[in-house]
Design a protein around this motif. Sequence first.
Motif, mmCIF file in Angstrom:
data_model
loop_
_atom_site.group_PDB
_atom_site.id
_atom_site.type_symbol
_atom_site.label_atom_id
_atom_site.label_comp_id
_atom_site.label_asym_id
_atom_site.label_seq_id
_atom_site.Cartn_x
_atom_site.Cartn_y
_atom_site.Cartn_z
ATOM 1 N N ARG A 113 24.925 38.600 31.539
ATOM 2 C CA ARG A 113 24.712 40.117 32.012
ATOM 3 C C ARG A 113 24.836 40.113 33.665
ATOM 4 O O ARG A 113 25.651 41.122 34.118
ATOM 5 N N GLU A 114 24.205 39.231 34.176
ATOM 6 C CA GLU A 114 24.351 39.266 35.841
ATOM 7 C C GLU A 114 25.749 39.044 36.051
ATOM 8 O O GLU A 114 26.271 39.518 37.025
ATOM 9 N N ALA A 115 26.464 37.974 35.427
ATOM 10 C CA ALA A 115 27.753 37.689 35.845
ATOM 11 C C ALA A 115 28.799 38.881 35.478
ATOM 12 O O ALA A 115 29.733 39.124 36.415
ATOM 13 N N TYR A 116 28.604 39.742 34.420
ATOM 14 C CA TYR A 116 29.444 40.496 34.163
ATOM 15 C C TYR A 116 29.304 41.930 35.306
ATOM 16 O O TYR A 116 30.254 42.117 35.876
ATOM 17 N N GLU A 117 27.941 42.159 35.673
ATOM 18 C CA GLU A 117 27.826 43.208 36.685
ATOM 19 C C GLU A 117 28.117 42.651 38.082
ATOM 20 O O GLU A 117 28.551 43.794 38.907
ATOM 21 N N THR A 118 27.995 41.388 38.468
ATOM 22 C CA THR A 118 28.100 40.949 39.792
ATOM 23 C C THR A 118 29.358 40.337 40.169
ATOM 24 O O THR A 118 29.905 40.117 41.245
ATOM 25 N N LYS A 119 29.901 39.838 38.964
ATOM 26 C CA LYS A 119 31.151 38.762 39.204
ATOM 27 C C LYS A 119 32.473 39.426 38.714
ATOM 28 O O LYS A 119 33.528 39.218 39.402
ATOM 29 N N TRP A 120 32.294 39.564 37.313
ATOM 30 C CA TRP A 120 33.602 39.884 36.516
ATOM 31 C C TRP A 120 33.941 41.347 36.610
ATOM 32 O O TRP A 120 35.058 41.735 36.825
ATOM 33 N N LYS A 121 33.041 42.320 36.414
ATOM 34 C CA LYS A 121 33.578 43.698 36.533
ATOM 35 C C LYS A 121 34.119 44.010 37.707
ATOM 36 O O LYS A 121 34.972 44.884 38.080
ATOM 37 N N PRO A 122 33.610 43.813 39.092
ATOM 38 C CA PRO A 122 34.039 44.061 40.106
ATOM 39 C C PRO A 122 35.457 43.680 40.414
ATOM 40 O O PRO A 122 36.238 44.254 41.580
#
Length: 502
Positions: free
Chosen positions: A68-77
């Motif tokens: 979840r954290e990686a999705y919001e802060t690393k991959w989605k951006p």
Amino acid sequence: MSLPLEVPITLPNGKTYQQPTGLFINNEFVASSDKETISVTDPGTGDEICSVYVASTEDVDTAVKVAREAYETKWKPLSSKQRSTILSKISDLIVEHSDQVADLEAIESGKPKSTNAIYDVLHAADVFKYYSGLAISAGNGKTIDSEPTKFTYTIQEPFGVCAAIIAWNFPVSTLAWKLAPCLAAGNSIIVKTAENTPLSALYLCKLFKEAGVPAGVVNVTCGLGRICGSALASHHGVDKVSFTGSTGVGKTIQRLAAENLKACTLECGGKSPLVIYDDCDLDQAVKYAAFGIFFNKGEICTASSRIYVQDNIYDEFLVKYKQHVEENYKQGGQFTEGVTVGPQVSEIQRGKILEYIQSGIEEGARLVTGGKAPEGLPAAGHYLLPTILADCNQKMKVVQEEIFGPVVTVSKFSTDEESIEFANDCVFGLAAYLFTNNIERSQKFITSVQAGQVFVNATFATDYRMPFGGYKMSGIGRELGEAGMAAFMQTKSVHINYGSKL
């Protein structure tokens, strides 16, 4: 004593690899929270290859939180172009390491390396390359013609955190089928490998990291389905689950996913009919009919496992079919030159297959060839000769149920109507095959058969650009092609009023 996070393993072909044994979470191999492990064995010998850590529910919670954290802060951006570049790099690395990955898939699953496993690995590379191209268009929506004072359009957005539960029969390609479109769509993911075949997936984690996948975007867990798989399917932090496996387990996954109404793609079982009409090229039909069931030792959901032959060519077909199978489908170890049929994945699986064969004979089927273990191979290996059961009817268990092994049933039919009736007389609808040189006959069959895929004058010709999935009890949704990426996205409708007043 704790298991090391990497151990040396030596294969029958003499090659030695440093094999990861830990769960892959946040771009690191880690021990499970309770230090539980499971043994992975070589189906060709019954010997242990190594052990790996298995995930607990606590480990699943950790992986979901990290994802979840990686999705919001690393991959989605990231831009779609940046994600595309990473997927393309994964493809290149799989090709570069294809020999190693094929070695691991062969040793853990029982596939002959040179005639089977290597093609699965290279197919996986193609899948990643394909979705690296589609990733550029991820998120593209449509503008909808509306009133002059309104602007209406759609956006395609990722779900967020997804779970993938993969099968043991094609551990590398089923991983690619889920991971590549999921990442291309912009999601993060937690993968649960099959209990029998975790080694190739864990090795691939090294390549994901090398390709530049940000920490936490891809997490790979090993473990028991009733613990790890169930925890993922029911987890409220998981937004979408994609499953490949048996229909029975697929039902369980769907029930568990209802906990938070998460989206499901379920690629389940099959019992695909192969209809051979009297106007076909019989020699070609014989060859394809054998390939369609005995490739990958029959452990294929789309296997052409029930054959229907028009009555006036039935006897001729059986003579040619038996001869072709006995002459061309050589059984042996995964690294033996010229072998086309390896051992079944486990002794449990072989035992189930033998029970089906006995059931067919007791119900009146005629054993044409096979039905037993071959001579001269390790007794502890899970070998079973390609098996043909003839003179079958629709009421037989072997005709109606998925066997998932190198066993094919052969039955007669008379008319076109009867061939379609028999083909549809089954709870599954994953694929269907027919052999004819009559275009009108083929079109009638295509539009009448209840199957997600139809192959004319060919068997088992999966194309990563074409949607893959089934009707009825064979599952929900589609993988591969543009539909494969769409399955990992959801549609948002936008209505902008810039002039109309109440």
